[in-house]
Design a protein around this motif. Structure first.
Motif, PDB file in Angstrom:
ATOM      1  N   TRP A 115       0.836  -1.210   0.000  1.00 39.01           N
ATOM      2  CA  TRP A 115       0.000   0.000   0.000  1.00 39.01           C
ATOM      3  C   TRP A 115       0.868   1.257   0.000  1.00 39.01           C
ATOM      4  N   ARG A 116       1.939   1.270   0.795  1.00 38.53           N
ATOM      5  CA  ARG A 116       2.835   2.432   0.815  1.00 38.53           C
ATOM      6  C   ARG A 116       3.574   2.585  -0.508  1.00 38.53           C
ATOM      7  N   ASP A 117       3.927   1.457  -1.131  1.00 41.28           N
ATOM      8  CA  ASP A 117       4.576   1.554  -2.444  1.00 41.28           C
ATOM      9  C   ASP A 117       3.635   2.169  -3.477  1.00 41.28           C
ATOM     10  N   LYS A 118       2.354   1.836  -3.397  1.00 42.79           N
ATOM     11  CA  LYS A 118       1.382   2.419  -4.325  1.00 42.79           C
ATOM     12  C   LYS A 118       1.038   3.861  -3.947  1.00 42.79           C
ATOM     13  N   LEU A 119       1.293   4.231  -2.681  1.00 43.01           N
ATOM     14  CA  LEU A 119       0.965   5.587  -2.240  1.00 43.01           C
ATOM     15  C   LEU A 119       1.915   6.614  -2.845  1.00 43.01           C
ATOM     16  N   ARG A 120       3.166   6.250  -3.058  1.00 44.24           N
ATOM     17  CA  ARG A 120       4.130   7.204  -3.635  1.00 44.24           C
ATOM     18  C   ARG A 120       3.698   7.687  -5.011  1.00 44.24           C
ATOM     19  N   PRO A 121       3.308   6.798  -5.948  1.00 44.37           N
ATOM     20  CA  PRO A 121       2.821   7.300  -7.245  1.00 44.37           C
ATOM     21  C   PRO A 121       1.576   8.168  -7.109  1.00 44.37           C
ATOM     22  N   ARG A 122       0.710   7.868  -6.151  1.00 43.10           N
ATOM     23  CA  ARG A 122      -0.479   8.701  -5.955  1.00 43.10           C
ATOM     24  C   ARG A 122      -0.086  10.109  -5.517  1.00 43.10           C
ATOM     25  N   LYS A 123       0.887  10.202  -4.601  1.00 38.58           N
ATOM     26  CA  LYS A 123       1.349  11.523  -4.174  1.00 38.58           C
ATOM     27  C   LYS A 123       2.002  12.266  -5.334  1.00 38.58           C
ATOM     28  N   LYS A 124       2.818  11.562  -6.121  1.00 40.20           N
ATOM     29  CA  LYS A 124       3.482  12.212  -7.250  1.00 40.20           C
ATOM     30  C   LYS A 124       2.463  12.670  -8.280  1.00 40.20           C
ATOM     31  N   ALA A 125       1.451  11.854  -8.548  1.00 36.81           N
ATOM     32  CA  ALA A 125       0.417  12.242  -9.513  1.00 36.81           C
ATOM     33  C   ALA A 125      -0.327  13.480  -9.024  1.00 36.81           C
ATOM     34  N   LEU A 126      -0.601  13.544  -7.708  1.00 37.78           N
ATOM     35  CA  LEU A 126      -1.282  14.720  -7.170  1.00 37.78           C
ATOM     36  C   LEU A 126      -0.421  15.969  -7.328  1.00 37.78           C
ATOM     37  N   GLU A 127       0.871  15.878  -6.982  1.00 33.60           N
ATOM     38  CA  GLU A 127       1.747  17.042  -7.127  1.00 33.60           C
ATOM     39  C   GLU A 127       1.901  17.449  -8.580  1.00 33.60           C
ATOM     40  N   ASP A 128       1.985  16.476  -9.486  1.00 31.38           N
ATOM     41  CA  ASP A 128       2.080  16.802 -10.914  1.00 31.38           C
ATOM     42  C   ASP A 128       0.832  17.544 -11.379  1.00 31.38           C
ATOM     43  N   GLU A 129      -0.318  17.089 -10.921  1.00 28.47           N
ATOM     44  CA  GLU A 129      -1.566  17.746 -11.307  1.00 28.47           C
ATOM     45  C   GLU A 129      -1.628  19.172 -10.762  1.00 28.47           C
ATOM     46  N   LEU A 130      -1.232  19.334  -9.481  1.00 30.17           N
ATOM     47  CA  LEU A 130      -1.256  20.674  -8.894  1.00 30.17           C
ATOM     48  C   LEU A 130      -0.259  21.603  -9.575  1.00 30.17           C
ATOM     49  N   ASN A 131       0.934  21.107  -9.883  1.00 28.32           N
ATOM     50  CA  ASN A 131       1.927  21.932 -10.581  1.00 28.32           C
ATOM     51  C   ASN A 131       1.449  22.302 -11.984  1.00 28.32           C
ATOM     52  N   GLN A 132       0.766  21.368 -12.649  1.00 27.71           N
ATOM     53  CA  GLN A 132       0.233  21.663 -13.969  1.00 27.71           C
ATOM     54  C   GLN A 132      -0.814  22.771 -13.891  1.00 27.71           C
ATOM     55  N   LYS A 133      -1.684  22.722 -12.870  1.00 25.54           N
ATOM     56  CA  LYS A 133      -2.674  23.784 -12.684  1.00 25.54           C
ATOM     57  C   LYS A 133      -1.980  25.132 -12.446  1.00 25.54           C
ATOM     58  N   LYS A 134      -0.912  25.114 -11.662  1.00 23.10           N
ATOM     59  CA  LYS A 134      -0.198  26.356 -11.385  1.00 23.10           C
ATOM     60  C   LYS A 134       0.462  26.890 -12.648  1.00 23.10           C
ATOM     61  N   ARG A 135       1.068  26.022 -13.449  1.00 23.38           N
ATOM     62  CA  ARG A 135       1.683  26.465 -14.709  1.00 23.38           C
ATOM     63  C   ARG A 135       0.638  27.020 -15.665  1.00 23.38           C
ATOM     64  N   GLU A 136      -0.512  26.368 -15.713  1.00 26.07           N
ATOM     65  CA  GLU A 136      -1.583  26.879 -16.578  1.00 26.07           C
ATOM     66  C   GLU A 136      -2.032  28.261 -16.130  1.00 26.07           C
ATOM     67  N   GLN A 137      -2.120  28.462 -14.820  1.00 24.34           N
ATOM     68  CA  GLN A 137      -2.512  29.787 -14.331  1.00 24.34           C
ATOM     69  C   GLN A 137      -1.456  30.829 -14.673  1.00 24.34           C
ATOM     70  N   GLU A 138      -0.176  30.509 -14.465  1.00 18.98           N
ATOM     71  CA  GLU A 138       0.887  31.458 -14.789  1.00 18.98           C
ATOM     72  C   GLU A 138       0.910  31.777 -16.280  1.00 18.98           C
ATOM     73  N   MET A 139       0.701  30.742 -17.101  1.00 22.22           N
ATOM     74  CA  MET A 139       0.659  30.981 -18.543  1.00 22.22           C
ATOM     75  C   MET A 139      -0.529  31.855 -18.902  1.00 22.22           C
ATOM     76  N   PHE A 140      -1.644  31.646 -18.252  1.00 18.73           N
ATOM     77  CA  PHE A 140      -2.824  32.468 -18.508  1.00 18.73           C
ATOM     78  C   PHE A 140      -2.558  33.927 -18.137  1.00 18.73           C
ATOM     79  N   PHE A 141      -1.925  34.148 -16.976  1.00 22.31           N
ATOM     80  CA  PHE A 141      -1.609  35.509 -16.563  1.00 22.31           C
ATOM     81  C   PHE A 141      -0.616  36.154 -17.524  1.00 22.31           C
ATOM     82  N   LYS A 142       0.354  35.374 -17.966  1.00 28.04           N
ATOM     83  CA  LYS A 142       1.355  35.923 -18.877  1.00 28.04           C
ATOM     84  C   LYS A 142       0.734  36.339 -20.194  1.00 28.04           C
ATOM     85  N   LEU A 143      -0.119  35.470 -20.759  1.00 27.31           N
ATOM     86  CA  LEU A 143      -0.785  35.819 -22.024  1.00 27.31           C
ATOM     87  C   LEU A 143      -1.718  37.001 -21.829  1.00 27.31           C
TER      88      LEU A 143
END
Length: 465
Positions: free
Chosen positions: A410-438
């Motif tokens: 379960w802990r081994d499977k938890l690491r990819p879940r945490k990474k997927a969550l951080e990737d999703e949050l970082n993608q949302k942040k990049r999209e917002q920054e790109m939106f502000f820049k444009l």
């Protein structure tokens, strides 16, 4: 010859006692066509047959007791299984309710945060609109005052031009005045156009600065709201992960406790069965001792009769032998008979002593056999208890190892879940920054919130009203 005859007589076997006969009656009842019918049978049995029948009856009774214990054990086991099933169902329902409550709590928090964000953005837009209008009105008032001063300066310049012309000779004033006034009019028109253009440019630049400042404030607010929202999402997932881990630990503890309950019940039932077996063994040993005592009592009671009968027979045979081989006087024969009687008494006494010793030996052997039976039963019961405890220990160990392996996976499977969550949050942040820049690069556009439609409008003269 006399002593040889005595030896032959002493070697004769004792007379067998007749076996006592008894009648065994049994009554069986049947129901035939609704009518109860009784059938009684009689059977003449010997003492040994009676004992065998009693032993079979007692053995059947013992088997019935063991079967009753077994039925009660099955009933207790079924009740425990039902209890464990109910506990697991209640636990799963509670886990589901806890998970739903946890998710609902964070979903509500997210909804409240988004609603607050929307309200804050709308309030900021209203404040920014009001600020733009007030600032535009203030700038227009200042520009109007500047324009008034500028017009006064132009009037003063016109007066100065007229004063210069009036200083000329009279014949030159008319022509020079017209030329000077034409030049001044053109210069005035150009200066006024440049002044108004400069005011318009200053106003537009001031509005652009205000709009840019408003854009930065909204961008900062959007970033702040996004950070709060993402942190809330992290807290939500972390809380869900902690709840999952706690639920798995609790589930393991429940299964482990249920396993202990199962073995506790098995030990309890095994001890009850062992207690019943010891009671039966004790009764069996007691019956063996009582039967031996009864048999010995019967032998002791029959021995005097047998000895008297044998004594008479031996004495008669001895007297008959003396009569056949008569070689002495009557007194000698009486002495021989007296000696024979004494020897016979000694022999009977020795026979009684031998019987007593034999009975004591039999009793000791029987007691030793009973003790051996009890010890053997105790040894077997101890082995069963030991095996049950070993099996319980092994099952608990296997259960813990299985749980540890499951938690590791379960802990081994938890690491990819945490990474997927951080990737999703970082993608949302990049999209917002790109939106502000444009949005910043767009001329006259104000960044719009990714979660709602909002737009700044360019400055117009109506805002100064």
């Amino acid at each position: 010859a006399d002593y040889g005859q005595l030896a032959l007589l002493s070697s004769l076997p004792p007379q067998d006692s007749r076996l006592q006969k008894k009648t065994l009656k049994r009554t069986r009842k049947f129901v035939v066509d609704g009518v109860e019918v009784s059938v009684t049978t009689s059977k003449i049995i010997s003492e040994d047959e009676k004992k065998d029948e009693e032993m079979r009856f007692l053995r059947r009774q013992e088997l019935r007791e063991l079967r009753l214990l077994q039925k009660e054990e099955h009933r207790n086991q079924a009740q425990l299984n039902s209890k464990h099933q109910l506990q697991q169902e209640q636990m799963l329902r509670r886990f589901e309710q806890e998970m739903m409550a946890k998710k609902k709590f964070y979903d509500t928090e997210l909804e409240n945060l988004e609603r607050q964000q929307k309200q804050q953005i709308e309030r900021m837009e209203q404040e920014h609109g009001l600020r733009r209008r007030e600032e535009a009105k203030r700038i227009r008032l200042e520009q109007e005052r500047d324009h008034t001063r500028f017009l006064e300066q132009l009037k003063q310049m016109k007066k100065e031009v007229k004063n210069e012309v009036e200083k000329l000779p009279r014949q030159q004033r008319k022509g020079n005045l017209k030329a000077k006034m034409d030049d001044f009019t053109q210069k005035k028109q150009t200066m006024e156009q440049e002044f108004l253009a400069k005011q318009k440019e200053d106003l537009e630049q001031a509005m652009k600065n205000i709009i840019a400042q408003n854009k930065r404030e909204i961008c900062d607010k959007e970033r702040e709201c996004l950070n709060k929202k993402q942190q809330l999402m992290r807290d939500r997932e972390a809380s869900i992960w902690d709840l999952e881990e706690r639920q798995q630990q609790e589930k393991h503890q429940l299964i482990k406790q249920q396993l202990k309950d199962q073995y506790f019940l098995q030990r309890h039932e095994l001890l009850r069965k062992h207690e019943k077996e010891r009671e039966q063994m004790q009764r069996y040993n007691q019956r063996m001792l009582e039967q031996l005592k009864v048999r010995q009592q019967q032998e002791r009671a029959r021995l005097p009769k047998i000895q008297r009968s044998e004594g008479k027979t031996r004495m008669a045979m001895y007297k008959k032998s003396l009569h056949i081989h008569s070689s002495g006087s009557a007194s000698e024969q009486r002495e021989k008979i007296k000696q024979f009687a004494l020897q016979e008494e000694k022999r009977q006494k020795a026979e009684r002593l031998h019987q007593q010793q034999k009975h004591e030996s039999q009793m000791k052997d029987m007691q030793a056999q009973c003790e051996s039976n009890t010890n053997e039963l105790q040894h077997l019961q101890n082995e069963k208890c030991h095996l049950l405890i070993e099996h319980e220990t092994q099952k608990l160990k296997s259960l813990d190892e299985s749980h540890n392996q499951h938690m590791k996976e379960w802990r081994d499977k938890l690491r990819p879940r945490k990474k997927a969550l951080e990737d999703e949050l970082n993608q949302k942040k990049r999209e917002q920054e790109m939106f502000f820049k444009l949005s910043e690069e767009a001329d006259g556009q104000v960044p719009v919130s990714p979660t709602k439609h909002a737009k700044f409008v360019p400055f117009s003269s109506s805002e100064s009203l």
